[in-house]
Enzyme design. Structure first.
Site, short mmCIF file in Angstrom:
data_model
loop_
_atom_site.label_atom_id
_atom_site.label_comp_id
_atom_site.label_asym_id
_atom_site.label_seq_id
_atom_site.Cartn_x
_atom_site.Cartn_y
_atom_site.Cartn_z
N GLU A 47 -43.35 38.77 55.54
CA GLU A 47 -43.60 37.36 55.19
C GLU A 47 -45.08 36.97 55.18
O GLU A 47 -45.46 35.99 55.81
CB GLU A 47 -42.82 36.44 56.15
CG GLU A 47 -41.34 36.73 56.18
CD GLU A 47 -40.57 35.83 57.15
OE1 GLU A 47 -41.20 35.11 57.95
OE2 GLU A 47 -39.33 35.85 57.10
N GLU A 94 -32.03 41.33 54.00
CA GLU A 94 -31.50 40.38 54.99
C GLU A 94 -30.49 39.45 54.34
O GLU A 94 -30.54 38.23 54.48
CB GLU A 94 -32.65 39.55 55.61
CG GLU A 94 -33.76 40.41 56.20
CD GLU A 94 -34.81 39.61 56.95
OE1 GLU A 94 -34.62 38.41 57.21
OE2 GLU A 94 -35.85 40.22 57.29
#
Ligand code: XIL
Length: 377
Positions: free
Chosen positions: A134, A255
């Site tokens: 991220e 995810e």
């Protein structure tokens, strides 16, 4: 009646994974489900910096070892998550006691030490690591997120992390992982980051698309009785895979979940109250058929695309196994009841499970040389 599992339907086109906590390993029903239905594991939390190195130089690998050994002993592929992230990382890693960023040298030395120690500890048991998680921004006009590592080290902290990782273990695969690639502006930043790393000669072996997805509810509709509208991301599945693949040949869904709850009008951190409960926590007594149907349709589209692009995709990993375990019960609002995965709270496969499996089988049949015969039969 089709009796194959989803994993059997996928039949090696890509790995099917799940994130787990160590609690799952103490529950025989979970262990049974995991080994039957999945062939890859990610640690949901215990390999993150705050768990692995809570204090400088104090490494704790017990929980990570249990998961990595479980994967190894059951012939499952283990993925490491994660080495450099703006969350779940202790403050000392990047900050002075007063909160000011550490010097570039001090933060780089922490990063290097962490990456070397953790990667070498798990060497041989982990196929690849989410080296950086991220790093790109959600804000328009901003490329990289304002992260503690970036404040201390500078924009090149991403490249530095990958360089340390390549040096720590040349045999382990190195991945960049991020969310939001289904949204074109965010996707562009992810692709730009990968292209810049490539330009600078940095080795990145895979790109992770987190794929935290959800049904779309118009503001104010009663989700218990109304249909959701088509989520914009549903038309971005293939463009996302193709764009990521153009930047990096190995695309991974890392995810996956598909939330069914409405996003609260008051945003992140909304507190559940008697007044807002029916609007933002509408499925605490179960999932109505129209919601199962909408979720099934979207899971079918996802798995159809995964199977179709199996030459570009190496795995699809769910973020937890059953609905009761999902982080989405506590994010972005604490204490709701959501149903984002393929197994319900009693570990039973949901309609979405069969929809995903059948989409894979249909896609395979569509390209089989025997498809016309099968259709006649
Ligand atoms: C989440 C876990 O599921 C939670 O248990 C924890 O409290 C916070 O982190 N993106 C990621 C994951 O890369 O590590 C996050 O996992 C979910 C979002």
């Amino acid at each position: 009646m089709e009796s194959r599992t989803l994993k059997q339907a996928i039949d090696g086109s890509f790995l099917l994974g799940a994130a787990i906590s160590i609690r799952a390993l103490d529950d025989p029903a979970q262990v049974d489900l995991l080994t039957r239905e999945f062939d890859q594991i990610t640690a949901e939390n215990v390999m993150k910096p705050m768990h692995v190195q809570p204090r400088p130089g104090e490494f704790t690998f017990d929980a990570g070892d249990r998961i990595a050994n479980f994967a190894r002993d059951n012939g499952m592929t283990m993925i490491g998550h994660t080495l450099a992230w703006h969350q779940q990382t202790p403050a000392w890693f990047t900050q002075q006691p007063d909160g000011a960023p550490l010097s570039r040298e001090a933060a780089l030395s922490h990063l290097r030490e962490h990456i070397f120690t953790v990667m070498r500890h798990f060497r041989g048991r982990v196929l690849g690591w989410d080296v950086v998680n991220e790093a790109t921004s959600d804000k328009e006009g901003e490329f990289l997120r304002d992260a503690p590592l970036r404040r201390a080290i500078g924009d090149d902290y991403v490249a530095q992390a990958f360089r340390f990782a390549a040096e720590a273990d040349p045999d382990t695969k190195l991945y960049y992982n991020d969310y939001g690639a289904e949204r074109p502006p965010k996707r562009e930043r992810i692709v730009r980051l990968l292209n810049e790393l490539k330009r600078d000669g940095v080795r990145v072996d895979g790109i992770g698309w987190q794929a935290h997805l959800g049904l779309k509810w118009e503001p104010g509709v009663d989700a218990r009785t109304h249909e959701p509208t088509r989520a914009p991301w549903a038309d971005e599945i293939e463009p996302t895979i193709l764009a990521l693949h153009a930047a990096c040949p190995n695309v991974m869904v890392t995810e996956l979940d598909l939330d069914v709850l409405p996003w609260p009008a008051t945003g992140m951190g909304t507190v559940l109250t008697d007044e807002n409960r029916d609007a933002i926590d509408p499925f605490r007594d179960g999932v109505p058929d129209h919601v199962h149907a909408a979720q099934s349709q979207l899971y079918a589209e996802l798995f159809d695309a995964f199977e179709k692009h199996r030459d570009k995709l190496s795995r699809a990993t769910f973020w937890c196994v059953n609905d009761g375990q999902s982080w989405l019960n506590n994010w972005p609002v604490k204490g709701r009841t959501t149903h984002p995965l393929l197994f319900d709270r009693a570990n039973r496969p949901k309609p979405a499970y069969y929809a995903a499996r059948d989409a894979v089988l249909r896609c395979k049949r569509g390209r089989s040389p025997f498809s016309s015969k099968e259709a006649i039969r």
